[in-house]
Scaffold this motif. Structure first.
Motif, mmCIF file in Angstrom:
data_model
loop_
_atom_site.group_PDB
_atom_site.id
_atom_site.type_symbol
_atom_site.label_atom_id
_atom_site.label_comp_id
_atom_site.label_asym_id
_atom_site.label_seq_id
_atom_site.Cartn_x
_atom_site.Cartn_y
_atom_site.Cartn_z
ATOM 1 N N GLU A 36 0.850 -1.181 0.000
ATOM 2 C CA GLU A 36 0.000 0.000 0.000
ATOM 3 C C GLU A 36 0.891 1.238 0.000
ATOM 4 O OE1 GLU A 36 -2.683 -0.318 3.309
ATOM 5 O OE2 GLU A 36 -3.802 -1.955 2.373
ATOM 6 N N TYR A 38 1.016 5.244 0.561
ATOM 7 C CA TYR A 38 0.345 6.392 1.165
ATOM 8 C C TYR A 38 1.198 7.637 0.992
ATOM 9 C CZ TYR A 38 -2.728 3.127 3.612
ATOM 10 O OH TYR A 38 -3.650 2.159 3.913
ATOM 11 N N TRP A 40 3.240 10.610 2.344
ATOM 12 C CA TRP A 40 4.040 10.644 3.567
ATOM 13 C C TRP A 40 3.286 11.408 4.656
ATOM 14 C CZ3 TRP A 40 7.897 7.890 5.211
ATOM 15 C CH2 TRP A 40 8.592 8.293 6.354
ATOM 16 N N GLN A 81 4.889 6.690 1.916
ATOM 17 C CA GLN A 81 5.159 5.643 2.894
ATOM 18 C C GLN A 81 4.606 4.354 2.305
ATOM 19 O OE1 GLN A 81 2.949 5.914 6.563
ATOM 20 N NE2 GLN A 81 4.385 4.594 7.617
ATOM 21 N N LEU A 83 3.653 0.386 2.817
ATOM 22 C CA LEU A 83 3.340 -0.656 3.792
ATOM 23 C C LEU A 83 3.337 -1.988 3.061
ATOM 24 C CD1 LEU A 83 0.380 0.945 5.792
ATOM 25 C CD2 LEU A 83 2.826 1.139 6.214
ATOM 26 N N LYS A 85 2.431 -5.638 3.072
ATOM 27 C CA LYS A 85 1.413 -6.310 3.866
ATOM 28 C C LYS A 85 1.184 -7.757 3.418
ATOM 29 C CE LYS A 85 -1.886 -3.549 5.559
ATOM 30 N NZ LYS A 85 -3.109 -2.708 5.546
ATOM 31 N N VAL A 90 0.557 -5.585 8.599
ATOM 32 C CA VAL A 90 1.710 -4.825 8.117
ATOM 33 C C VAL A 90 2.981 -5.563 8.530
ATOM 34 C CG1 VAL A 90 2.988 -2.660 8.255
ATOM 35 C CG2 VAL A 90 0.493 -2.625 8.271
ATOM 36 N N TYR A 92 6.162 -4.622 7.042
ATOM 37 C CA TYR A 92 7.319 -3.737 6.934
ATOM 38 C C TYR A 92 6.862 -2.378 6.436
ATOM 39 C CZ TYR A 92 12.246 -2.645 6.239
ATOM 40 O OH TYR A 92 13.489 -2.094 6.340
ATOM 41 N N GLU A 93 7.506 -1.318 6.909
ATOM 42 C CA GLU A 93 7.222 0.045 6.474
ATOM 43 C C GLU A 93 8.517 0.700 6.018
ATOM 44 O OE1 GLU A 93 4.935 2.461 9.218
ATOM 45 O OE2 GLU A 93 4.205 0.631 10.193
ATOM 46 N N GLU A 113 14.508 4.423 5.387
ATOM 47 C CA GLU A 113 13.925 3.915 6.621
ATOM 48 C C GLU A 113 14.631 4.546 7.811
ATOM 49 O OE1 GLU A 113 13.422 -0.266 9.034
ATOM 50 O OE2 GLU A 113 14.829 -0.131 7.397
#
Length: 127
Positions: A36, A38, A40, A81, A83, A85, A90, A92-93, A113
């Protein structure tokens, strides 16, 4: 004297083997079903990437990439950002920059990161 030579050789081999170990940045054991994307620091979902071939290639690149510290660098934050999944979990980001970041001394990439830039320049297939 012979013991010292043997110990020296063992120490040298150990150092070489430690240096040859694989880098594992992500340490993901689960399957990633989608990513996903997004804005920031926003809850605005921009896109969802479900292409499994792309996800596996990107994950492998990030997992094995060199990283460079950004702890002492003043720069704008990433654009997105990501994600990683497994269904709703989740795993890892990580941040993603539209433009390749170049901080000198080998620090070139798009993925960030916390306090390190990954030496990966792969573009996301965003719509």
């Amino acid at each position: 004297m012979q013991k010292i030579k043997v110990l020296s050789v063992c120490l040298l081999l150990s150092i070489i083997l430690i240096g040859c170990q694989n880098i594992n940045n992500l340490n993901l054991n689960e399957d990633i079903t989608h990513i996903e994307v997004y804005e920031w620091n926003s809850e605005k979902l921009m896109d969802t990437i479900e292409d499994q071939v792309f996800i596996e290639e990107l994950t492998s690149e990030l997992d094995n990439a060199k990283t460079h510290s950004t702890a002492n660098i003043d720069w704008a934050m990433p654009d997105y950002q990501l994600l990683f999944k497994d269904d709703n979990e989740v795993l890892y980001e990580i941040g993603y920059c539209n433009e390749i970041q170049n901080f000198g001394s080998g620090a070139v990439g798009r993925y960030w990161e916390s306090d390190k830039l990954y030496e990966v320049s792969t573009e996301l297939p965003l719509e």
